[in-house]
Scaffold this motif. Structure first.
Motif, short mmCIF file in Angstrom:
data_model
loop_
_atom_site.label_atom_id
_atom_site.label_comp_id
_atom_site.label_asym_id
_atom_site.label_seq_id
_atom_site.Cartn_x
_atom_site.Cartn_y
_atom_site.Cartn_z
N TRP A 84 -33.33 22.68 2.86
CA TRP A 84 -34.69 22.70 2.99
C TRP A 84 -35.05 21.51 1.69
O TRP A 84 -35.89 21.01 1.88
N GLN A 85 -34.36 21.90 0.45
CA GLN A 85 -34.72 21.05 -0.55
C GLN A 85 -34.43 19.55 -0.32
O GLN A 85 -35.03 18.59 -0.83
N LEU A 86 -33.32 19.52 0.24
CA LEU A 86 -32.93 18.15 0.57
C LEU A 86 -34.08 17.35 1.57
O LEU A 86 -34.46 16.10 1.37
N ARG A 87 -34.36 18.17 2.48
CA ARG A 87 -35.43 17.59 3.36
C ARG A 87 -36.77 17.23 2.78
O ARG A 87 -37.53 16.43 3.04
N LEU A 88 -37.08 18.18 1.70
CA LEU A 88 -38.35 18.00 0.86
C LEU A 88 -38.43 16.89 0.07
O LEU A 88 -38.99 16.03 0.06
N ALA A 89 -37.15 16.62 -0.60
CA ALA A 89 -36.91 15.65 -1.47
C ALA A 89 -37.26 14.19 -0.69
O ALA A 89 -37.53 13.23 -1.08
N ALA A 90 -36.49 14.23 0.53
CA ALA A 90 -36.46 12.80 1.43
C ALA A 90 -38.00 12.75 1.87
O ALA A 90 -38.73 11.65 1.94
N ALA A 91 -38.96 13.78 2.21
CA ALA A 91 -40.28 13.47 2.65
C ALA A 91 -41.09 12.99 1.17
O ALA A 91 -41.88 12.28 1.32
N ALA A 92 -40.90 13.80 0.34
CA ALA A 92 -41.60 13.24 -1.00
C ALA A 92 -41.11 11.91 -1.51
O ALA A 92 -41.98 11.14 -1.98
N GLN A 93 -39.94 11.40 -1.25
CA GLN A 93 -39.65 9.96 -1.43
C GLN A 93 -40.21 9.13 -0.54
O GLN A 93 -40.72 8.06 -0.92
N ALA A 94 -40.35 9.54 0.74
CA ALA A 94 -41.38 8.58 1.73
C ALA A 94 -42.64 8.75 1.54
O ALA A 94 -43.29 7.54 1.47
N GLN A 95 -43.26 9.68 0.69
CA GLN A 95 -44.54 9.86 0.42
C GLN A 95 -44.71 8.81 -0.93
O GLN A 95 -45.75 8.16 -0.91
N VAL A 96 -43.95 8.87 -1.91
CA VAL A 96 -44.06 7.89 -3.03
C VAL A 96 -44.13 6.48 -2.42
O VAL A 96 -44.72 5.46 -2.91
N ALA A 97 -43.00 6.10 -1.53
CA ALA A 97 -43.14 4.62 -1.09
C ALA A 97 -44.54 4.19 -0.57
O ALA A 97 -45.18 3.41 -0.43
N ALA A 98 -44.96 5.24 0.51
CA ALA A 98 -46.37 5.18 1.04
C ALA A 98 -47.45 5.15 0.05
O ALA A 98 -48.40 4.22 -0.09
N LEU A 99 -47.28 5.80 -1.10
CA LEU A 99 -48.32 5.88 -2.20
C LEU A 99 -48.29 4.29 -2.84
O LEU A 99 -49.54 3.93 -3.09
N GLN A 100 -47.01 3.98 -3.14
CA GLN A 100 -47.11 2.70 -3.67
C GLN A 100 -47.72 1.57 -2.62
O GLN A 100 -48.27 0.59 -3.37
N ALA A 101 -47.35 1.76 -1.42
CA ALA A 101 -47.81 0.61 -0.66
C ALA A 101 -49.41 0.67 -0.51
O ALA A 101 -49.85 -0.48 -0.27
N ARG A 102 -49.96 1.80 -0.74
CA ARG A 102 -51.33 1.68 -0.87
C ARG A 102 -52.13 1.33 -2.12
O ARG A 102 -53.07 0.80 -2.10
N ILE A 103 -51.44 1.58 -3.14
CA ILE A 103 -51.92 1.06 -4.29
C ILE A 103 -51.65 -0.53 -4.33
O ILE A 103 -52.78 -1.07 -5.01
N ARG A 104 -50.73 -1.08 -3.96
CA ARG A 104 -50.45 -2.74 -4.15
C ARG A 104 -51.52 -3.50 -3.78
O ARG A 104 -52.04 -4.30 -4.56
N PRO A 105 -52.14 -3.48 -2.35
CA PRO A 105 -53.04 -4.30 -2.01
C PRO A 105 -54.27 -4.37 -2.96
O PRO A 105 -55.02 -5.19 -3.07
N HIS A 106 -54.67 -3.00 -3.39
CA HIS A 106 -55.79 -2.97 -4.29
C HIS A 106 -56.26 -3.97 -5.40
O HIS A 106 -57.02 -4.58 -5.56
N PHE A 107 -55.09 -3.94 -6.18
CA PHE A 107 -55.08 -4.70 -7.49
C PHE A 107 -54.95 -6.01 -7.04
O PHE A 107 -55.44 -7.12 -7.74
N LEU A 108 -54.08 -6.55 -6.24
CA LEU A 108 -53.56 -7.98 -6.00
C LEU A 108 -54.70 -8.79 -5.15
O LEU A 108 -54.96 -9.69 -5.53
N PHE A 109 -55.77 -7.83 -4.49
CA PHE A 109 -56.79 -8.64 -3.89
C PHE A 109 -57.75 -9.00 -4.97
O PHE A 109 -58.11 -10.15 -4.96
N ASN A 110 -58.04 -8.27 -5.73
CA ASN A 110 -58.95 -8.44 -6.91
C ASN A 110 -58.31 -9.61 -7.87
O ASN A 110 -59.02 -10.45 -8.36
N SER A 111 -57.17 -9.55 -8.15
CA SER A 111 -56.50 -10.55 -9.01
C SER A 111 -56.65 -12.07 -8.31
O SER A 111 -56.82 -12.86 -8.95
N MET A 112 -56.21 -11.85 -6.91
CA MET A 112 -56.44 -13.31 -6.33
C MET A 112 -57.77 -13.82 -6.28
O MET A 112 -57.87 -15.06 -6.55
#
Length: 347
Positions: A145-173
Motif C-alpha cells: 500500500w505504501q509503494l502504491r501511495l508513493a507512486a501516486a504521490a510522485q505522479a501528483q507532484v509531476a502534475a503539480l509542476q506541470a500546472r505551475i510552469r505555464p503560469h509564470f512562463l506566459f507572464n515572462s514571455m
C-alpha cells in the motif's frame, strides 16, 4: 544545473533497528502469553506467567537484534522473499533461545521449565511461527500500500509542476515581447534569464531536488525580469545570508510564491512596494519568509492553486513536520515555510 535525483524507493521491510520494532515484538509476545494464561483449563500459575513474560522479553530483544543485523541482506531479495527470510530468522532465533533457556534452567537447577528440550522448543516455535506469519502478512500488505501511495504521490507532484510552469512562463514571455521594442540590451539579458527559467521549468519530471542556492538564483532571475517591467515600483529586501546554500529544495518551489507576491502585492499599488525575502534556522527547522504589502482595497487573489500546490509538494517532500503558513500580518501578506533540516521523506 545538476540532473534531478530520483527518490530512493521505499524499503519493503519495516525498520527493525528502533524501539518501535522492539515494542511491537514484545507486545505481540506478551499478548500471546496473556491469552494462554487466561484460557480455560490452563496450567499457567502466576509463577509460570512471570517466567513466560521474562522469556518473551529476552526473546524480543534477541529477535530485534537479529532482524536488525539481517535486514540489509534480506532487502536484496525480491518479491515476498524478504518476508520469508524474516520469518525464518524469527523461527531460528526462537529455536536457539528455547534450547539455550532450557539448558540454563537445567544447569542452574531452577526447575522453571517443564518438559525436555525438544518439547519446549517445539511449543515455542509453533506459537512464534504462527504469530510471525500473521505479523509479516500485515507488514507485506502495508508495504504494498505504501509503494502504491508513493507512486501516486510522485505522479501528483509531476502534475503539480506541470500546472505551475505555464503560469509564470506566459507572464515572462509577455515581458520579453514588450522589452524587445524599447530596450534590446535589456531584452537580451531578459532572454538569458528566461532561458534559465525555461531550463528549470522544462527539466526532468519526478520531483527532483535543487539546492536552496539554485532556487534563489532562479528567483533572482525572475525578479530581474519583473524589475525591468515594474522599474522603481519594485523593491526587494533580502536577509538570507544565514541559510545553508546546499539545503535540498524541490525545483521551482519558491518562484511561484515570489511571483504571487509581485502580482498581488506590487502590481495593484500605484507606488509599488517592497518584497521581503528572509530566512533563518530555528530549532532544527529552516524558516523561509516571503512577504509583500497588502493593497488598501481587496484584489482578486485567484483560486489559490499556486499556494495549494506548494503546500502539497512540501508535505510530500518533507512529511508531517513541515509547515506552509500564509495570511495577513499587520499591513503585509506573509508566506512562511518551515522545513525540517534533517529527516526529510526522501532520506
Amino acid at each position: 544545473m545538476p540532473p534531478a535525483t530520483a527518490p530512493r524507493p521505499a524499503s519493503p521491510l519495516p525498520d527493525f533497528c528502533g524501539l518501535p520494532a522492539l515494542f511491537a515484538i514484545l507486545l505481540v509476545g506478551a499478548l500471546a502469553v496473556t491469552v494462554m494464561w487466561l484460557a480455560p483449563d490452563t496450567r499457567f500459575s502466576w509463577r509460570g506467567y512471570s517466567v513466560a513474560m521474562a522469556f518473551v522479553a529476552w526473546l524480543a530483544m534477541l529477535e530485534t537484534l537479529a532482524l536488525c543485523k539481517a535486514r540489509p541482506r534480506l532487502e536484496r531479495l525480491s518479491g515476498w522473499m524478504p518476508y520469508a527470510g524474516v520469518w525464518l530468522v524469527i523461527v531460528l532465533v526462537v529455536i536457539a533461545a528455547s534450547l539455550a533457556g532450557r539448558w540454563l534452567d537445567r544447569v542452574l537447577g531452577l526447575a522453571l521449565v517443564d518438559g525436555g528440550y525438544l518439547r519446549f522448543a517445539r511449543a515455542n516455535v509453533l506459537v512464534a511461527a504462527l504469530l510471525a506469519a500473521a505479523m509479516l502478512r500485515y507488514f507485506y500488505v502495508l508495504g504494498q500500500w505504501q509503494l502504491r501511495l508513493a507512486a501516486a504521490a510522485q505522479a501528483q507532484v509531476a502534475a503539480l509542476q506541470a500546472r505551475i510552469r505555464p503560469h509564470f512562463l506566459f507572464n515572462s514571455m509577455n515581458t520579453v515581447a514588450a522589452l524587445v521594442r524599447v530596450d534590446p540590451d535589456a531584452a537580451e539579458r531578459t532572454i538569458e534569464d528566461l532561458s534559465e527559467l525555461f531550463r528549470a521549468a522544462l527539466g526532468e519530471q519526478g520531483g527532483g531536488d535543487d539546492t536552496l542556492a539554485e532556487e534563489w538564483a532562479l528567483v533572482d532571475r525572475y525578479l530581474a525580469i519583473e524589475q525591468l517591467r515594474l522599474g522603481e515600483r519594485l523593491h526587494v529586501h533580502r536577509e538570507l545570508d544565514t541559510l545553508p546554500a546546499d539545503f535540498p529544495l524541490p525545483r521551482l518551489l519558491l518562484q511561484p510564491l515570489v511571483e504571487n507576491a509581485v502580482r498581488h502585492g506590487i502590481q495593484p499599488l500605484r507606488e509599488g512596494g517592497e518584497i521581503r525575502l528572509e530566512g533563518h534556522v530555528d530549532q532544527g527547522m529552516l524558516v523561509i519568509e516571503i512577504s509583500n504589502p497588502l493593497p488598501p482595497a481587496p484584489t482578486p487573489r485567484g483560486n489559490g492553486q499556486g499556494l495549494d500546490n506548494v503546500r502539497q509538494r512540501v508535505a510530500y517532500r518533507y512529511g508531517a513536520r513541515a509547515r506552509v503558513e500564509a495570511g495577513p500580518v499587520d499591513d503585509r501578506f506573509l508566506v512562511r515555510l518551515r522545513l525540517p533540516t534533517s529527516g526529510g521523506r526522501d532520506g
